[in-house]
Design an enzyme around this catalytic site. Structure first.
Site, short mmCIF file in Angstrom:
data_model
loop_
_atom_site.label_atom_id
_atom_site.label_comp_id
_atom_site.label_asym_id
_atom_site.label_seq_id
_atom_site.Cartn_x
_atom_site.Cartn_y
_atom_site.Cartn_z
CB SER A 149 -0.90 -0.02 1.24
OG SER A 149 -1.66 1.16 1.33
CE LYS A 175 -4.62 0.13 0.38
NZ LYS A 175 -5.36 -0.69 1.39
CE LYS A 177 -4.05 3.87 2.07
NZ LYS A 177 -5.29 3.39 2.70
CG ASP A 202 -7.78 2.41 0.48
OD1 ASP A 202 -8.94 2.88 0.54
OD2 ASP A 202 -7.21 1.89 1.46
CD GLU A 227 -8.77 -0.86 0.69
OE1 GLU A 227 -7.80 -1.11 -0.06
OE2 GLU A 227 -8.71 -0.93 1.92
CG ASP A 252 -10.46 -0.78 4.89
OD1 ASP A 252 -10.73 -1.23 6.01
OD2 ASP A 252 -9.37 -0.19 4.68
CE LYS A 276 -7.30 -2.17 6.67
NZ LYS A 276 -7.40 -0.70 6.71
N GLY A 304 -4.15 -4.21 6.16
CA GLY A 304 -3.21 -3.98 7.26
C GLY A 304 -3.49 -2.63 7.88
O1 OSB Z 1 -7.13 1.98 4.43
O2 OSB Z 1 -6.13 0.14 4.22
C1 OSB Z 1 -6.20 1.26 4.73
C2 OSB Z 1 -3.08 1.92 6.83
C3 OSB Z 1 -3.63 2.52 7.94
C4 OSB Z 1 -4.98 2.76 7.96
C5 OSB Z 1 -5.78 2.38 6.88
C6 OSB Z 1 -5.23 1.74 5.79
C7 OSB Z 1 -3.85 1.55 5.74
C8 OSB Z 1 -3.17 0.98 4.59
C9 OSB Z 1 -1.79 0.39 4.79
O3 OSB Z 1 -3.59 1.03 3.47
C10 OSB Z 1 -1.86 -1.04 5.18
C11 OSB Z 1 -0.52 -1.55 5.63
O4 OSB Z 1 0.47 -1.39 4.91
O5 OSB Z 1 -0.45 -2.13 6.75
MG MG Z 2 -8.32 0.80 3.11
#
Ligand code: OSB
Ligand code: MG
Length: 382
Positions: A149, A175, A177, A202, A227, A252, A276, A304
């Site tokens: 991510s 992924k 953001k 995402d 996402e 999510d 999660k 995560g």
């Molecule tokens: O939206 O998936 C999410 C991290 C913190 C809070 C929300 C998210 C995320 C990530 C990173 O996308 C996930 C990771 O690398 O652990």
């Molecule tokens: Mg997410």
């Protein structure tokens, strides 16, 4: 009725052992790079760690809540009193995990606080039984394909650079953001440079249904999924958007339990689920969601929360369950921390797979020196 693919029953019959001592630690680990999303930029990982000692065993659970309520309503500071006043009093030696789960159901919400305790209790039982966590969950080891991510970067050039590194490392999907003002152009630039890369985005809830036409522009990039495009609390409007867009949606933030997953499937709100375990109340609820999703043809993957090596290990063990057919967000430790509290660190093999930790329970060792260095508060609870 389709055949159930997961067997929770055995896990639910396991019993909680002797408890000599329970401690709750607050830790703060600096990130290698700040992690930027549409809702917040985090420059360190602050987490609660629950430590349970008993039967000569030390077990751990990590709370995935952030110190702020920008991703979820739970925070480290709300989870603490919920754990202390309402959840821990329900934890008794001799009761089964199924009974613990029923008792926890009486407390509404607070899935992150619940998962913290559930994870520690299951780690303790697995260690007592002398088996790795994945065996307790009922599944053999298998190589876990990893995704990554990538947070919102300052510039397109930095984003391309980050994606380049990820592709070279062998991640099975990338992924990125997105948010208003950093979306279509960014995806277009990445797609142009990496035409065949398994790619997804995402939005962490940054858009509304008024943006449907704008989001539809993403359809031309062959994304695996989008996402959480709409609000963190929405299920219904995602079903409207999913009908107006070709790309699969994935939920999510909106999914807190099996009931939410059922609602999303019934409404057609998404075609993929991000589980999660730390958000949905723990491993047992995750397996229920995964079983339901598999029976309804909805692929799932493990998200995560930038966890330390404790929570990361739990997420890896969970992904041995058969419903987890898509790469998760459980990336290499070195992306997040210079020094983690757990060892060995998560690394990818040449083909982009993570091997499930080998030891009993979560299977990682805690490094006392690092733990001491990052602990900012300790409270003895039993
Ligand atoms: O939206 O998936 C999410 C991290 C913190 C809070 C929300 C998210 C995320 C990530 C990173 O996308 C996930 C990771 O690398 O652990
Ligand atoms: Mg997410």
């Amino acid at each position: 009725m389709p055949e159930p693919v997961l067997m929770l029953t055995k896990l639910e019959e396991e019993t909680i052992g002797t408890i000599d001592r329970i401690e709750l630690l607050t830790v703060r680990l600096p990130f290698v790079h700040p992690f930027a999303t549409s809702v917040a930029t985090w420059s360190c990982k602050e987490a609660l760690l629950l430590r349970i000692d008993g039967d000569g065993i030390t077990a751990w659970g990590e709370c995935v809540a952030d110190p702020d309520p920008y991703y979820a309503s739970e925070t480290t500071t709300t989870a603490l009193p919920i754990i202390r006043e309402f959840l821990l009093p329900l934890v008794e030696p001799g009761i089964t995990l199924g009974e613990l789960d029923r008792r926890f159901h009486h407390v509404r919400g607070h899935g992150m606080a619940k998962a913290t305790i559930e994870n520690a209790v299951i780690d303790a039982i697995a260690k007592r039984n002398g088996v790795p966590l994945h065996t307790m969950l009922g599944w053999p080891r298998r190589p876990i394909p990893s995704g990554i991510s990538i947070g919102i970067q300052e510039t397109v050039a930095e984003l391309i650079d980050a994606v380049e590194k990820a592709a070279a490392t062998g991640y099975h999907r990338v992924k990125i953001k997105i948010k208003h003002g950093a979306d279509i152009d960014r995806v277009a630039a990445v797609r142009e440079r990496f035409p065949d890369l398994p790619l997804m985005v995402d939005a962490n809830g940054d858009y509304s249904l008024d943006d449907a036409a704008h989001l539809r522009e993403l359809d031309r990039f062959d994304l695996m999924m989008i996402e959480q495009p709409l609000s963190y609390s929405d299920i219904y409007e995602h079903s409207v958007l999913q009908r107006e867009i070709k790309t699969a949606l994935c939920l999510d933030e909106s999914i807190h339990d099996l009931a939410d997953a059922r609602a999303a499937a019934a409404l057609g709100s998404c075609r993929i689920l991000n589980i999660k375990q730390g958000r949905v109340g723990g491993l047992m609820e995750s397996l229920r969601i995964a079983e339901f999703a598999a029976a309804h043809g909805v692929p799932v993957w493990s998200g995560g929360m930038d966890e330390t090596g404790i929570g990361r290990a739990v997420n890896i063990h969970l992904q041995t369950a058969p419903g987890f057919t898509l790469p998760g967000d459980t990336s290499e430790t070195r992306l997040y921390f210079h020094e983690d509290i757990a060892e060995p660190p998560i690394v990818l093999d040449r083909d982009g797979f993570i091997s499930v930790p080998e030891g009993n329970g979560i299977g990682v060792r805690i490094r006392p020196d690092i733990l001491k260095k990052v602990t900012i508060a300790t409270e003895r609870l039993r």
